[in-house]
Design a protein around this motif. Sequence first.
Motif, short mmCIF file in Angstrom:
data_model
loop_
_atom_site.label_atom_id
_atom_site.label_comp_id
_atom_site.label_asym_id
_atom_site.label_seq_id
_atom_site.Cartn_x
_atom_site.Cartn_y
_atom_site.Cartn_z
N ARG A 35 -0.67 -34.54 6.87
CA ARG A 35 -0.32 -35.96 6.94
C ARG A 35 1.06 -36.21 6.34
NH1 ARG A 35 -6.16 -38.90 5.73
NH2 ARG A 35 -6.88 -38.73 7.89
N ALA A 36 1.42 -35.44 5.34
CA ALA A 36 2.75 -35.60 4.73
C ALA A 36 3.86 -35.05 5.63
CB ALA A 36 2.78 -34.89 3.38
N LYS A 37 3.54 -34.04 6.43
CA LYS A 37 4.58 -33.38 7.24
C LYS A 37 4.75 -33.95 8.64
CE LYS A 37 4.57 -29.06 4.78
NZ LYS A 37 4.94 -27.69 4.89
N TYR A 38 3.70 -34.55 9.19
CA TYR A 38 3.82 -35.11 10.54
C TYR A 38 4.70 -36.36 10.49
CZ TYR A 38 0.64 -32.37 13.41
OH TYR A 38 0.07 -31.37 14.14
N PRO A 39 5.48 -36.60 11.56
CA PRO A 39 6.31 -37.81 11.58
C PRO A 39 5.46 -39.07 11.57
CG PRO A 39 6.44 -36.63 13.68
CD PRO A 39 5.61 -35.80 12.76
N ARG A 40 6.05 -40.12 11.06
CA ARG A 40 5.31 -41.38 10.98
C ARG A 40 6.05 -42.45 11.78
NH1 ARG A 40 4.24 -45.24 5.86
NH2 ARG A 40 3.27 -46.87 7.07
N ASP A 41 5.48 -42.81 12.88
CA ASP A 41 6.00 -43.95 13.64
C ASP A 41 5.05 -45.12 13.41
OD1 ASP A 41 8.20 -42.58 14.69
OD2 ASP A 41 7.01 -41.76 16.33
N ASP B 167 -22.29 -16.69 9.54
CA ASP B 167 -23.00 -16.58 8.27
C ASP B 167 -22.34 -17.34 7.12
OD1 ASP B 167 -20.76 -15.03 7.99
OD2 ASP B 167 -21.79 -13.29 7.16
N ARG B 168 -21.41 -18.28 7.43
CA ARG B 168 -20.70 -18.98 6.36
C ARG B 168 -20.18 -20.33 6.80
NH1 ARG B 168 -16.83 -14.49 5.18
NH2 ARG B 168 -18.55 -13.37 6.09
N TRP B 169 -19.81 -21.14 5.79
CA TRP B 169 -19.20 -22.43 6.06
C TRP B 169 -17.77 -22.23 6.54
CZ3 TRP B 169 -21.48 -26.92 6.61
CH2 TRP B 169 -22.73 -27.12 6.02
N GLN B 170 -17.37 -23.09 7.45
CA GLN B 170 -16.00 -23.08 7.96
C GLN B 170 -15.54 -24.52 8.08
OE1 GLN B 170 -14.97 -20.59 11.42
NE2 GLN B 170 -14.33 -22.47 12.41
N ALA B 171 -14.27 -24.75 7.77
CA ALA B 171 -13.69 -26.08 7.94
C ALA B 171 -12.57 -26.00 8.96
CB ALA B 171 -13.15 -26.61 6.61
N ASN B 172 -12.49 -27.01 9.79
CA ASN B 172 -11.41 -27.12 10.77
C ASN B 172 -10.65 -28.40 10.51
OD1 ASN B 172 -12.14 -24.79 12.42
ND2 ASN B 172 -13.95 -25.98 12.93
N VAL B 173 -9.33 -28.30 10.51
CA VAL B 173 -8.46 -29.46 10.39
C VAL B 173 -7.79 -29.61 11.75
CG1 VAL B 173 -6.52 -30.50 9.20
CG2 VAL B 173 -8.09 -29.01 7.95
N THR B 174 -8.00 -30.74 12.39
CA THR B 174 -7.54 -30.94 13.76
C THR B 174 -6.75 -32.24 13.87
OG1 THR B 174 -9.54 -29.83 14.54
CG2 THR B 174 -8.30 -31.08 16.17
N ALA B 175 -5.65 -32.18 14.58
CA ALA B 175 -4.88 -33.38 14.92
C ALA B 175 -5.34 -33.83 16.30
CB ALA B 175 -3.39 -33.09 14.90
N TYR B 176 -6.10 -34.91 16.36
CA TYR B 176 -6.71 -35.36 17.61
C TYR B 176 -5.77 -36.20 18.48
CZ TYR B 176 -11.24 -33.63 16.19
OH TYR B 176 -12.27 -32.82 15.84
N ASN B 177 -4.71 -36.70 17.92
CA ASN B 177 -3.80 -37.55 18.67
C ASN B 177 -2.98 -36.71 19.65
OD1 ASN B 177 -1.35 -39.21 19.24
ND2 ASN B 177 -2.33 -40.59 17.77
N LEU C 75 0.50 -32.62 20.13
CA LEU C 75 0.77 -31.43 20.96
C LEU C 75 2.25 -31.08 21.06
CD1 LEU C 75 -1.87 -31.83 23.78
CD2 LEU C 75 -1.80 -30.09 21.99
N PRO C 76 3.13 -32.01 21.43
CA PRO C 76 4.54 -31.63 21.50
C PRO C 76 5.14 -31.32 20.14
CG PRO C 76 4.26 -33.96 22.04
CD PRO C 76 2.89 -33.36 21.95
N ILE C 77 4.59 -31.88 19.09
CA ILE C 77 5.09 -31.56 17.75
C ILE C 77 4.68 -30.14 17.37
CG2 ILE C 77 4.90 -32.14 15.30
CD1 ILE C 77 4.49 -35.08 16.28
N GLU C 78 3.44 -29.80 17.64
CA GLU C 78 2.95 -28.45 17.31
C GLU C 78 3.58 -27.37 18.19
OE1 GLU C 78 0.77 -27.05 14.98
OE2 GLU C 78 0.97 -28.98 14.01
N ARG D 186 11.29 -31.64 26.64
CA ARG D 186 12.29 -32.52 26.03
C ARG D 186 12.71 -32.04 24.64
NH1 ARG D 186 12.07 -36.89 22.76
NH2 ARG D 186 9.82 -36.93 22.79
N THR D 187 11.73 -31.71 23.78
CA THR D 187 12.07 -31.36 22.40
C THR D 187 12.46 -29.89 22.24
OG1 THR D 187 9.81 -30.80 21.80
CG2 THR D 187 10.49 -33.10 21.49
N LYS D 188 11.82 -29.02 23.01
CA LYS D 188 12.05 -27.58 22.97
C LYS D 188 11.85 -26.97 21.58
CE LYS D 188 15.22 -27.26 26.85
NZ LYS D 188 15.35 -28.53 27.41
N ILE D 189 11.31 -27.73 20.66
CA ILE D 189 11.09 -27.22 19.31
C ILE D 189 9.59 -27.29 19.00
CG2 ILE D 189 11.53 -27.62 16.86
CD1 ILE D 189 14.18 -28.95 17.73
#
Length: 99
Positions: A35-41, A58-68, A72-75, A80-83
């Motif tokens: 949340r601190a690193k993603y751009p904020r519009d 056999d274990r707990w797992q956590a997933n952090v997902t950006a649903y917006n 996608l283009p940021i990741e 257009r961005t090529k980055i």
Amino acid sequence: MQYEPDRAGVAALLKSQDMRRFVQEGAELAQAMARAKYPRDTGDLRRDIRINTEIVGDRWQANVTAYNAAALPIEYGNVRTKIARHILQNIAEDLSRRR
């Protein structure tokens, strides 16, 4: 004396609520970092970074997902961005090195 691992105890620990809390705390740290690193519009992108914990195998797992869709283009970049910034991947790698 030879060491004998307590396999049943380790298996129980990996599925325990204490382990779930530990995994959840790590995911909350990753979520805050993302949340601190993603751009904020509008703030929608940051709000749409969510955590899910579940038992996988056999274990707990956590997933952090950006649903917006704007994540996608940021990741991964686009024509257009090529980055590709790989924010979530970089956070996961950074946290795995800390442990």
